[in-house]
Design a protein around this motif. Structure first.
Motif, PDB file in Angstrom:
ATOM      1  N   HIS A 253       0.812  -1.210   0.000  1.00 18.55           N
ATOM      2  CA  HIS A 253       0.000   0.000   0.000  1.00 18.55           C
ATOM      3  C   HIS A 253       0.851   1.267   0.000  1.00 18.55           C
ATOM      4  O   HIS A 253       0.403   2.306  -0.480  1.00 18.55           O
ATOM      5  N   ARG A 254       2.052   1.206   0.543  1.00 21.34           N
ATOM      6  CA  ARG A 254       2.905   2.399   0.585  1.00 21.34           C
ATOM      7  C   ARG A 254       3.638   2.528  -0.753  1.00 21.34           C
ATOM      8  O   ARG A 254       4.832   2.283  -0.873  1.00 21.34           O
ATOM      9  N   LEU A 255       2.885   2.967  -1.738  1.00 13.64           N
ATOM     10  CA  LEU A 255       3.399   2.990  -3.103  1.00 13.64           C
ATOM     11  C   LEU A 255       4.537   3.975  -3.271  1.00 13.64           C
ATOM     12  O   LEU A 255       5.358   3.815  -4.188  1.00 13.64           O
ATOM     13  N   GLU A 256       4.593   5.011  -2.435  1.00 13.91           N
ATOM     14  CA  GLU A 256       5.695   5.963  -2.548  1.00 13.91           C
ATOM     15  C   GLU A 256       7.044   5.287  -2.346  1.00 13.91           C
ATOM     16  O   GLU A 256       8.070   5.788  -2.805  1.00 13.91           O
ATOM     17  N   ARG A 257       7.033   4.127  -1.693  1.00 13.31           N
ATOM     18  CA  ARG A 257       8.280   3.411  -1.450  1.00 13.31           C
ATOM     19  C   ARG A 257       8.663   2.477  -2.592  1.00 13.31           C
ATOM     20  O   ARG A 257       9.850   2.245  -2.825  1.00 13.31           O
ATOM     21  N   VAL A 258       7.681   1.927  -3.287  1.00 14.43           N
ATOM     22  CA  VAL A 258       7.982   0.769  -4.131  1.00 14.43           C
ATOM     23  C   VAL A 258       7.675   0.936  -5.611  1.00 14.43           C
ATOM     24  O   VAL A 258       8.219   0.191  -6.427  1.00 14.43           O
ATOM     25  N   VAL A 259       6.806   1.880  -5.991  1.00 16.59           N
ATOM     26  CA  VAL A 259       6.302   1.874  -7.362  1.00 16.59           C
ATOM     27  C   VAL A 259       7.420   2.072  -8.378  1.00 16.59           C
ATOM     28  O   VAL A 259       7.381   1.514  -9.493  1.00 16.59           O
ATOM     29  N   HIS A 260       8.450   2.840  -8.035  1.00 17.51           N
ATOM     30  CA  HIS A 260       9.528   3.090  -8.995  1.00 17.51           C
ATOM     31  C   HIS A 260      10.472   1.899  -9.142  1.00 17.51           C
ATOM     32  O   HIS A 260      11.327   1.899 -10.036  1.00 17.51           O
ATOM     33  N   TYR A 261      10.340   0.892  -8.268  1.00 18.43           N
ATOM     34  CA  TYR A 261      11.138  -0.326  -8.413  1.00 18.43           C
ATOM     35  C   TYR A 261      10.479  -1.337  -9.354  1.00 18.43           C
ATOM     36  O   TYR A 261      11.129  -2.290  -9.800  1.00 18.43           O
ATOM     37  N   ALA A 262       9.187  -1.171  -9.630  1.00 18.59           N
ATOM     38  CA  ALA A 262       8.421  -2.192 -10.344  1.00 18.59           C
ATOM     39  C   ALA A 262       8.695  -2.148 -11.844  1.00 18.59           C
ATOM     40  O   ALA A 262       8.818  -1.074 -12.450  1.00 18.59           O
ATOM     41  N   ASP A 263       8.767  -3.331 -12.451  1.00 12.93           N
ATOM     42  CA  ASP A 263       8.824  -3.430 -13.911  1.00 12.93           C
ATOM     43  C   ASP A 263       7.440  -3.248 -14.519  1.00 12.93           C
ATOM     44  O   ASP A 263       7.297  -2.671 -15.599  1.00 12.93           O
ATOM     45  N   ARG A 264       6.439  -3.752 -13.823  1.00 19.59           N
ATOM     46  CA  ARG A 264       5.058  -3.530 -14.248  1.00 19.59           C
ATOM     47  C   ARG A 264       4.156  -3.565 -13.021  1.00 19.59           C
ATOM     48  O   ARG A 264       4.539  -4.045 -11.957  1.00 19.59           O
ATOM     49  N   VAL A 265       2.933  -3.061 -13.197  1.00 21.37           N
ATOM     50  CA  VAL A 265       1.958  -2.964 -12.108  1.00 21.37           C
ATOM     51  C   VAL A 265       0.674  -3.653 -12.540  1.00 21.37           C
ATOM     52  O   VAL A 265       0.232  -3.504 -13.688  1.00 21.37           O
ATOM     53  N   VAL A 266       0.086  -4.423 -11.626  1.00 24.72           N
ATOM     54  CA  VAL A 266      -1.218  -5.043 -11.833  1.00 24.72           C
ATOM     55  C   VAL A 266      -2.191  -4.406 -10.851  1.00 24.72           C
ATOM     56  O   VAL A 266      -2.002  -4.501  -9.637  1.00 24.72           O
ATOM     57  N   LEU A 267      -3.212  -3.746 -11.383  1.00 24.59           N
ATOM     58  CA  LEU A 267      -4.209  -3.060 -10.561  1.00 24.59           C
ATOM     59  C   LEU A 267      -5.467  -3.911 -10.462  1.00 24.59           C
ATOM     60  O   LEU A 267      -6.052  -4.291 -11.490  1.00 24.59           O
ATOM     61  N   LEU A 268      -5.871  -4.230  -9.223  1.00 25.77           N
ATOM     62  CA  LEU A 268      -7.182  -4.841  -8.970  1.00 25.77           C
ATOM     63  C   LEU A 268      -8.119  -3.700  -8.592  1.00 25.77           C
ATOM     64  O   LEU A 268      -8.105  -3.212  -7.455  1.00 25.77           O
ATOM     65  N   PRO A 269      -8.942  -3.205  -9.528  1.00 31.64           N
ATOM     66  CA  PRO A 269      -9.676  -1.962  -9.286  1.00 31.64           C
ATOM     67  C   PRO A 269     -10.816  -2.084  -8.280  1.00 31.64           C
ATOM     68  O   PRO A 269     -11.054  -1.175  -7.501  1.00 31.64           O
ATOM     69  N   ALA A 270     -11.534  -3.194  -8.281  1.00 31.29           N
ATOM     70  CA  ALA A 270     -12.676  -3.376  -7.373  1.00 31.29           C
ATOM     71  C   ALA A 270     -13.056  -4.848  -7.401  1.00 31.29           C
ATOM     72  O   ALA A 270     -12.744  -5.570  -8.359  1.00 31.29           O
ATOM     73  N   PRO A 271     -13.725  -5.341  -6.318  1.00 26.99           N
ATOM     74  CA  PRO A 271     -14.128  -6.752  -6.309  1.00 26.99           C
ATOM     75  C   PRO A 271     -14.958  -7.106  -7.540  1.00 26.99           C
ATOM     76  O   PRO A 271     -15.891  -6.393  -7.914  1.00 26.99           O
ATOM     77  N   GLY A 272     -14.575  -8.196  -8.191  1.00 27.13           N
ATOM     78  CA  GLY A 272     -15.331  -8.659  -9.340  1.00 27.13           C
ATOM     79  C   GLY A 272     -14.926  -8.064 -10.665  1.00 27.13           C
ATOM     80  O   GLY A 272     -15.386  -8.513 -11.715  1.00 27.13           O
ATOM     81  N   ARG A 273     -14.053  -7.050 -10.662  1.00 23.27           N
ATOM     82  CA  ARG A 273     -13.621  -6.440 -11.919  1.00 23.27           C
ATOM     83  C   ARG A 273     -12.257  -6.976 -12.320  1.00 23.27           C
ATOM     84  O   ARG A 273     -11.407  -7.228 -11.468  1.00 23.27           O
ATOM     85  N   PRO A 274     -12.010  -7.169 -13.608  1.00 21.61           N
ATOM     86  CA  PRO A 274     -10.729  -7.736 -14.038  1.00 21.61           C
ATOM     87  C   PRO A 274      -9.578  -6.773 -13.794  1.00 21.61           C
ATOM     88  O   PRO A 274      -9.772  -5.549 -13.735  1.00 21.61           O
ATOM     89  N   PRO A 275      -8.374  -7.284 -13.658  1.00 20.61           N
ATOM     90  CA  PRO A 275      -7.225  -6.428 -13.369  1.00 20.61           C
ATOM     91  C   PRO A 275      -6.797  -5.601 -14.578  1.00 20.61           C
ATOM     92  O   PRO A 275      -7.086  -5.943 -15.728  1.00 20.61           O
ATOM     93  N   VAL A 276      -6.103  -4.500 -14.277  1.00 25.65           N
ATOM     94  CA  VAL A 276      -5.497  -3.647 -15.300  1.00 25.65           C
ATOM     95  C   VAL A 276      -3.991  -3.805 -15.178  1.00 25.65           C
ATOM     96  O   VAL A 276      -3.433  -3.634 -14.092  1.00 25.65           O
TER      97      VAL A 276
END
Length: 569
Positions: free
Chosen positions: A200-223
């Motif tokens: 959840h603390r994206l300020e720490r980790v997002v710049h390390y990621a090669d890609r991101v998978v977003l689960l937007p809401a229950p029942g909706r497919p990931p982005v």
């Protein structure tokens, strides 16, 4: 390396799937970040990689999850242990030995590695994670952040091809978090390890990621996409992205360095918005202001053995303090956790206790609530020594939400937990349930508390404590497991309590939370107070504890995106 093919998971007794239509791939040798609001099913997705879902959790998994070609429905977790290393949200659930060194070696022993290989890997991991000084320590005596590093180390030593990490930096101080993330990056880049991480603390980790998978809401497919692309549409995003959206920057910056390079025009707009009143903008009305009856001590005063004096805050006029500590010393298992610490907490004041893991923050909170007895010195809450006060009397003066919020929960359903909290606190029926709905909507009454995510569990524990409306509220890592929306609701609740005269002391590594809600910051090191003063004064001068907005807009002294938005109109 990891493949999800139209995966849905429905737990026993649930009317709807927890996750549905999950379909994405994690290539070998990449660090993939899983993000989404609290309770959206991130832990369920991670559990499906190691086979814990559904083999241990129960329920029905539809679709297919494969790891290194192995179908997790056909392979139980022990049959995947040589490939997948997992660290969940609760480090204590992983430990099977008593000391740090034994815990690091246990996984390799289970796999039958040679003793000389085990010894070398233990030493390497101790150095990588800064644990060498703790190798002989009993795990029970470690702080929450130290336990987190040991849990991570215990899955690193077997050298798995896949690492699955659930909130790996949530209990770590900023410096320790950077060390752990740097280790993970080296594993990915140098050894080709595949990492799937939820945080959840994206300020720490997002710049390390090669890609991101977003689960937007229950029942909706990931982005799925690059970090910049996903952050542009994600409902959860770090302050640097929020500031970029506000300023209209494209592409969005993910690091402080990238944002600083673009911030020149924004600084000029903010300087003009200040309308020449001051050389540096002052904090806006969106930020918390210290109660008028307190006089914070100046920041940066020396303490203890080095300087011979200690900062101390005392109310100048007005109501008596709700809590005081004078020359407080607490020793635990031959370790001096607090060393002649002095502190005063006034009504209406919000104090953020900060410092590296093991600095004494949790010990101070546990002493204020009477769980620990002072070795020397005094501590008073509501005019009495808390360790000598009966619990039913003490609850009228102070409440604690601990690092492990499940320790407060014992009923079979959320509704029963809330009803019991109302009864214990003498509150009107429905009080706890209303607080929970305000903190984190959407939690069903018939859900078992043990089935809640870490963020949901924390929200329930906080609602249970707040039902008694104690004058002094103590929070130990209150944003662990909370997304940014849930954190914003928590900030609103805490500000409202402070405005009503409640004093709040929170131990946190979340510098963004301190910037949002705290009037004062107290920095601890080795059980001593090394700085005590207004939030802006303390965090702006600290490279480790400055929030992202402060780093981006320095030398101007802004702390939050909300302040910048208000200044720009």
């Amino acid at each position: 390396m990891i493949r999800f093919e139209d995966v849905s998971v429905t737990y026993d007794g649930a009317a709807e799937p927890t996750v549905r239509g999950v379909d994405f791939e994690v290539p070998e040798g990449e660090l993939v970040l899983l993000v989404g609001p609290s309770g959206v099913g991130k832990s369920t997705v991670l559990g499906a990689v190691s086979g814990l879902v559904p083999h241990f959790t129960g329920g029905t998994l539809r679709g297919r999850v494969t790891v290194a070609g192995r179908d997790t429905r056909a392979h139980k977790p022990r049959e995947l242990a040589d490939v997948v290393g997992t660290v969940g949200q609760d480090p204590l659930a992983h430990f099977v030995t008593d000391t740090v060194e034994d815990e690091l070696a246990y996984g390799m022993e289970s796999l039958g590695l040679a003793p000389d290989v085990m010894r070398r890997r233990v030493e390497e991991t101790l150095d990588l994670l800064g644990l060498a000084g703790l190798r002989d320590r009993p795990i029970a005596t470690l702080s929450g952040g130290q336990r987190q590093r040991v849990a991570i180390g215990s899955v690193l030593t077997p050298h798995p091809r896949v690492l699955v990490l659930d909130e790996p930096t949530s209990a770590l101080d900023p410096a320790a978090a950077e060390e752990v993330l740097a280790v993970l990056q080296r594993l990915v880049h140098d050894l080709g390890t595949t990492v799937l991480m939820a945080e959840h603390r994206l300020e720490r980790v997002v710049h390390y990621a090669d890609r991101v998978v977003l689960l937007p809401a229950p029942g909706r497919p990931p982005v799925t996409g690059t970090p910049a692309d996903v952050m542009s549409v994600s409902p959860v995003h770090p302050p640097v992205v929020a500031l970029g959206r506000l300023a209209g920057w494209s592409p969005l910056p993910l690091t402080v360095r990238d944002a600083r390079r673009r911030a020149g025009e924004l600084r000029e707009r903010l300087s003009a918005a200040a309308d020449g009143r001051t050389a540096e903008p002052t904090r806006s009305t969106a930020a918390p202001r210290p109660p008028a009856h307190t006089v914070p001590a100046p920041a940066g005063r020396g303490t203890g053995r080095l300087f011979g004096r200690r900062p101390k805050t005392a109310p100048a006029t007005g109501p008596a303090p709700l809590a005081t500590a004078d020359a407080l010393t607490v020793r635990r298992a031959h370790v001096t956790a607090l060393d002649r610490l002095s502190l005063t907490v006034a009504p209406g004041e919000t104090i953020a206790l900060m410092g590296r893991n093991g600095a004494g923050k949790s010990t101070l909170l546990n002493t204020l609530v009477g769980l620990l007895e002072p070795t020397s010195g005094t501590v008073t809450v509501g005019g009495a020594a808390p360790h000598r006060t009966a619990p039913r009397e003490l609850i009228r003066h102070v409440g604690l939400v601990p690092q492990e919020p499940r320790d407060l929960l014992y009923a079979d359903t959320v509704a029963a937990e809330c009803a019991a909290a109302d009864q214990d606190a003498g509150a009107d029926p429905g009080t706890c349930r209303a607080l929970l709905s305000r903190l984190l909507p959407g939690i069903a009454d018939d859900t078992h508390p043990r089935d809640l995510s870490e963020g949901q569990c924390l929200a329930l524990a906080l609602a249970v404590v707040l039902a008694a409306r104690p004058p002094l509220l103590l929070l130990d890592e209150p944003t662990r497991g909370l997304d940014y929306a849930a954190k914003a609701r928590l900030v609103t609740t805490l500000r409202g309590l402070a405005a009503e005269g409640h004093a709040i002391v929170l131990a946190t590594h979340d510098v963004e939370l301190a910037a949002e809600v705290a009037h004062r910051v107290v920095l601890l090191a080795e059980g001593e107070v090394i700085a005590d003063g207004p939030t802006a004064q303390i965090v702006v001068s600290s490279p480790s504890f400055a929030p992202q907005v402060t780093k981006i807009l320095a030398p101007q002294r802004w702390l939050t995106v909300a302040e910048v938005r208000e200044a720009l109109g």
